[in-house]
Design a protein around this motif. Structure first.
Motif, PDB file in Angstrom:
ATOM      1  N   PHE A 236      14.842  84.953  52.945  1.00  0.00           N
ATOM      2  CA  PHE A 236      13.490  84.602  53.361  1.00  0.00           C
ATOM      3  C   PHE A 236      12.566  85.823  53.354  1.00  0.00           C
ATOM      4  N   LYS A 237      11.435  85.646  52.688  1.00  0.00           N
ATOM      5  CA  LYS A 237      10.448  86.736  52.630  1.00  0.00           C
ATOM      6  C   LYS A 237       9.901  87.039  54.036  1.00  0.00           C
ATOM      7  N   GLU A 238       9.822  85.987  54.871  1.00  0.00           N
ATOM      8  CA  GLU A 238       9.267  86.167  56.220  1.00  0.00           C
ATOM      9  C   GLU A 238      10.044  87.217  57.023  1.00  0.00           C
ATOM     10  N   ILE A 239      11.311  87.423  56.678  1.00  0.00           N
ATOM     11  CA  ILE A 239      12.084  88.457  57.393  1.00  0.00           C
ATOM     12  C   ILE A 239      11.592  89.835  56.963  1.00  0.00           C
ATOM     13  N   ALA A 240      11.480  90.015  55.651  1.00  0.00           N
ATOM     14  CA  ALA A 240      11.066  91.335  55.139  1.00  0.00           C
ATOM     15  C   ALA A 240       9.660  91.692  55.608  1.00  0.00           C
ATOM     16  N   THR A 241       8.821  90.680  55.822  1.00  0.00           N
ATOM     17  CA  THR A 241       7.436  90.985  56.195  1.00  0.00           C
ATOM     18  C   THR A 241       7.210  90.993  57.704  1.00  0.00           C
ATOM     19  N   SER A 242       8.282  90.801  58.495  1.00  0.00           N
ATOM     20  CA  SER A 242       8.190  90.997  59.957  1.00  0.00           C
ATOM     21  C   SER A 242       8.640  92.423  60.267  1.00  0.00           C
ATOM     22  N   ASP A 243       8.268  92.943  61.441  1.00  0.00           N
ATOM     23  CA  ASP A 243       8.715  94.298  61.815  1.00  0.00           C
ATOM     24  C   ASP A 243      10.148  94.286  62.332  1.00  0.00           C
ATOM     25  N   ILE A 244      10.490  93.178  63.016  1.00  0.00           N
ATOM     26  CA  ILE A 244      11.794  93.098  63.682  1.00  0.00           C
ATOM     27  C   ILE A 244      12.395  91.727  63.392  1.00  0.00           C
ATOM     28  N   PHE A 245      13.671  91.698  63.032  1.00  0.00           N
ATOM     29  CA  PHE A 245      14.374  90.426  62.821  1.00  0.00           C
ATOM     30  C   PHE A 245      15.521  90.350  63.824  1.00  0.00           C
ATOM     31  N   VAL A 246      15.532  89.284  64.626  1.00  0.00           N
ATOM     32  CA  VAL A 246      16.610  89.091  65.589  1.00  0.00           C
ATOM     33  C   VAL A 246      17.407  87.859  65.160  1.00  0.00           C
ATOM     34  N   ASN A 247      18.672  88.074  64.824  1.00  0.00           N
ATOM     35  CA  ASN A 247      19.515  86.958  64.363  1.00  0.00           C
ATOM     36  C   ASN A 247      20.352  86.424  65.522  1.00  0.00           C
ATOM     37  N   CYS A 248      20.133  85.148  65.856  1.00  0.00           N
ATOM     38  CA  CYS A 248      20.832  84.541  66.997  1.00  0.00           C
ATOM     39  C   CYS A 248      21.566  83.277  66.599  1.00  0.00           C
ATOM     40  N   VAL A 249      21.855  83.064  65.311  1.00  0.00           N
ATOM     41  CA  VAL A 249      22.476  81.798  64.929  1.00  0.00           C
ATOM     42  C   VAL A 249      23.948  81.788  65.335  1.00  0.00           C
ATOM     43  N   TYR A 250      24.437  80.591  65.613  1.00  0.00           N
ATOM     44  CA  TYR A 250      25.871  80.432  65.811  1.00  0.00           C
ATOM     45  C   TYR A 250      26.446  80.037  64.462  1.00  0.00           C
ATOM     46  N   LEU A 251      27.274  80.897  63.915  1.00  0.00           N
ATOM     47  CA  LEU A 251      27.824  80.643  62.576  1.00  0.00           C
ATOM     48  C   LEU A 251      28.925  79.591  62.654  1.00  0.00           C
ATOM     49  N   LEU A 274       9.702  95.324  57.620  1.00  0.00           N
ATOM     50  CA  LEU A 274      10.934  95.278  58.421  1.00  0.00           C
ATOM     51  C   LEU A 274      11.528  96.673  58.646  1.00  0.00           C
ATOM     52  N   ARG A 275      11.667  97.032  59.925  1.00  0.00           N
ATOM     53  CA  ARG A 275      12.281  98.320  60.284  1.00  0.00           C
ATOM     54  C   ARG A 275      13.573  98.118  61.064  1.00  0.00           C
ATOM     55  N   VAL A 276      13.671  96.972  61.765  1.00  0.00           N
ATOM     56  CA  VAL A 276      14.813  96.782  62.653  1.00  0.00           C
ATOM     57  C   VAL A 276      15.387  95.378  62.509  1.00  0.00           C
ATOM     58  N   ILE A 277      16.712  95.309  62.334  1.00  0.00           N
ATOM     59  CA  ILE A 277      17.412  94.025  62.424  1.00  0.00           C
ATOM     60  C   ILE A 277      18.297  94.117  63.652  1.00  0.00           C
ATOM     61  N   CYS A 278      18.177  93.160  64.564  1.00  0.00           N
ATOM     62  CA  CYS A 278      19.149  93.099  65.657  1.00  0.00           C
ATOM     63  C   CYS A 278      20.018  91.880  65.392  1.00  0.00           C
ATOM     64  N   ASP A 279      21.267  92.113  65.044  1.00  0.00           N
ATOM     65  CA  ASP A 279      22.172  91.006  64.751  1.00  0.00           C
ATOM     66  C   ASP A 279      22.933  90.655  66.024  1.00  0.00           C
ATOM     67  N   VAL A 280      22.300  89.809  66.836  1.00  0.00           N
ATOM     68  CA  VAL A 280      22.927  89.408  68.103  1.00  0.00           C
ATOM     69  C   VAL A 280      24.221  88.646  67.797  1.00  0.00           C
ATOM     70  N   THR A 296      29.010  97.657  59.756  1.00  0.00           N
ATOM     71  CA  THR A 296      29.653  98.315  60.913  1.00  0.00           C
ATOM     72  C   THR A 296      28.959  97.934  62.212  1.00  0.00           C
ATOM     73  N   TYR A 297      29.755  97.921  63.270  1.00  0.00           N
ATOM     74  CA  TYR A 297      29.196  97.689  64.606  1.00  0.00           C
ATOM     75  C   TYR A 297      28.447  98.938  65.072  1.00  0.00           C
ATOM     76  N   ALA A 320      24.003  96.233  65.992  1.00  0.00           N
ATOM     77  CA  ALA A 320      25.105  95.250  65.958  1.00  0.00           C
ATOM     78  C   ALA A 320      26.069  95.585  67.095  1.00  0.00           C
ATOM     79  N   ILE A 321      25.640  95.270  68.306  1.00  0.00           N
ATOM     80  CA  ILE A 321      26.429  95.589  69.506  1.00  0.00           C
ATOM     81  C   ILE A 321      27.040  94.282  70.000  1.00  0.00           C
ATOM     82  N   ASP A 322      28.370  94.269  70.192  1.00  0.00           N
ATOM     83  CA  ASP A 322      29.011  92.981  70.504  1.00  0.00           C
ATOM     84  C   ASP A 322      29.188  92.739  72.005  1.00  0.00           C
ATOM     85  N   HIS A 323      28.587  93.590  72.850  1.00  0.00           N
ATOM     86  CA  HIS A 323      28.677  93.339  74.302  1.00  0.00           C
ATOM     87  C   HIS A 323      27.307  93.560  74.947  1.00  0.00           C
ATOM     88  N   LEU A 324      26.296  92.997  74.293  1.00  0.00           N
ATOM     89  CA  LEU A 324      24.912  93.213  74.721  1.00  0.00           C
ATOM     90  C   LEU A 324      24.619  92.858  76.185  1.00  0.00           C
TER      91      LEU A 324
END
Ligand SMILES: NC(=O)c1ccc[n+]([C@@H]2O[C@H](COP(=O)([O-])OP(=O)(O)OC[C@H]3O[C@@H](n4cnc5c(N)ncnc54)[C@H](O)[C@@H]3O)[C@@H](O)[C@H]2O)c1
Length: 374
Positions: A236-251, A274-280, A296-297, A320-324
């Motif tokens: 999605f282009k909308e991710i690249a054009t945002s400053d921050i992307f926070v991923n919260c999906v349940y895979l 886009l400068r920051v991805i937080c992969d929750v 990597t975590y 990518a912190i697994d104990h936020l």
């Protein structure tokens, strides 16, 4: 029938401050006729005196090992490595049912000791939904760290962000993030960052959106997406054009097209903010990871990892912190504990109550998968 005894362990995992049982939940169990023993712990977010005040019997750390085998041993994180058989009923996250590293050694200890593991990740209602999870505060904390990371990159480009402090409460965290953002926003021509949250309707997603609001991001600076918005398929282009992307999906088990790739970042060209991805969701090693631009975590000490193969300007980093939820240990423990309490109150009937019988069946099924050598 003799009253049921619950024994709350002191956690042994370094830096773990959370607890599955708050003093308020402890009181509810005592009021319902349970006997409650609480191990003393200087590291737990709740002080010993808070449990004492509600009438729990305080015992030294580590005494669960010699407790009578019908006492239920409650904890949060896995029991420390070892080889001794485990003879009690146990409730905690053991992280061994998905065949994680060392799963067979860990699981065989319960089987050899005739114990039962009621794994907190597998306590589910009749529809299969988990009864207690830490999601909300994971999204909240992860988004807070993403804001800190964005501010750091604006003010100190090219240098890694330092460690993230722990906070006694969520309002303290919000105060800290607002103070860190102010000079960065000034340096960014007065512009606040724009964030996109995917999985926005879930537990983590709600926490992510609430943090954005708590620090004063206007509504039009937050793109909140869930299944309806991603069904067209990424990237999605909308991710690249945002400053921050926070991923919260349940895979789930279904493979989905990635949300962002090296190509989609490059294609955005000058439009990339886009400068920051937080992969929750934090599944860097899953084949189904929808963010295949890192592997990597990271940690509270080194909160970001760089994405190397992008055009440098602006730099892109991943959290990518697994104990936020540990970041706001009190609120996250309060939330988890109140979600868990209704099930804990049925522990005396655990041989017939669905939430416990389902978890016991899961345990038995996993034990059957143990290699013969274990
Ligand atoms: N990093 C941490 O410390 C931490 C802590 C807790 C939870 N988690 C992880 O966060 C993830 C989310 O947990 P949760 O409790 O919020 O789950 P949840 O089930 O409450 O919410 C997940 C959301 O994702 C949405 N979703 C699923 N697939 C999607 C897709 N393809 N596109 C858009 N939206 C999609 C769902 O509709 C739902 O709204 C899980 O993987 C969980 O393990 C991480």
């Amino acid at each position: 029938m003799a009253p049921t005894t619950i024994h709350l362990r002191a956690e042994t995992k370094p830096l773990e401050r959370r607890s599955p049982l708050s003093p308020a939940s402890a009181k509810a169990l005592l009021d319902a006729g349970y006997i409650l023993r609480v191990e003393r712990s200087a590291d737990r977010i709740y002080e010993d005196k808070e449990y004492e005040a509600v009438g729990a019997e305080m015992v030294p750390a580590g005494t669960w090992v010699n407790a009578p085998t019908d006492h239920i041993i409650l904890g949060l994180k896995e029991i420390s490595d070892g080889d001794s058989p485990l003879p009690h009923p146990y409730i905690h996250f053991q992280h061994c049912y998905k065949k994680q590293d060392g799963w067979a050694d860990a699981l065989s200890r319960y089987a050899r000791g005739n114990g039962v593991l009621y794994d907190l990740e597998f306590l589910v209602d009749p529809s299969g939904r988990r009864v207690a999870a830490f999601g909300y505060w994971a999204g909240y904390s992860g988004t807070a760290i993403a804001m800190l990371s964005w501010a750091h990159q604006v003010l100190h480009p090219g240098t890694p962000q330092g460690s993230v402090p722990v906070f006694d409460s969520a309002p303290k965290l919000v105060e800290y993030v607002k103070a860190a953002l102010a000079p960065a926003v000034a340096a960014n021509n007065g512009e606040l960052p724009r964030a996109i949250v995917i999985g926005a309707l879930g537990r983590c997603g709600n926490g992510a959106r609430d943090l954005c609001q708590a620090i004063g991001l206007p509504k039009d600076h937050i793109l909140a997406w869930d299944l309806a918005e991603t069904k067209k398929g990424g990237p999605f282009k909308e991710i690249a054009t945002s400053d921050i992307f926070v991923n919260c999906v349940y895979l789930g088990a279904l493979r989905i097209p990635p949300f962002v790739t090296f190509e989609s970042l490059a294609e955005a060209g000058d439009e990339r903010r886009l400068r920051v991805i937080c992969d929750v969701s934090c599944d860097p090693n899953s084949e189904n990871n929808p963010i295949p631009v890192y592997s990597t975590y990271s940690s509270f000490i080194h909160p970001t990892v760089p994405v190397k193969q992008t055009v440098e300007n602006p730099e892109l980093r991943v959290i990518a912190i697994d104990h936020l939820p540990t970041l706001v240990a009190r609120e996250s423990s309060d939330e988890f504990s109140s979600l868990l309490l209704p099930s804990l109150l049925t522990l005396k009937d655990r041989d017939t109550e669905g939430v416990w019988t389902r978890a016991q069946q899961t345990f038995k099924d996993r034990v059957k998968e143990l290699p013969a050598s274990n």
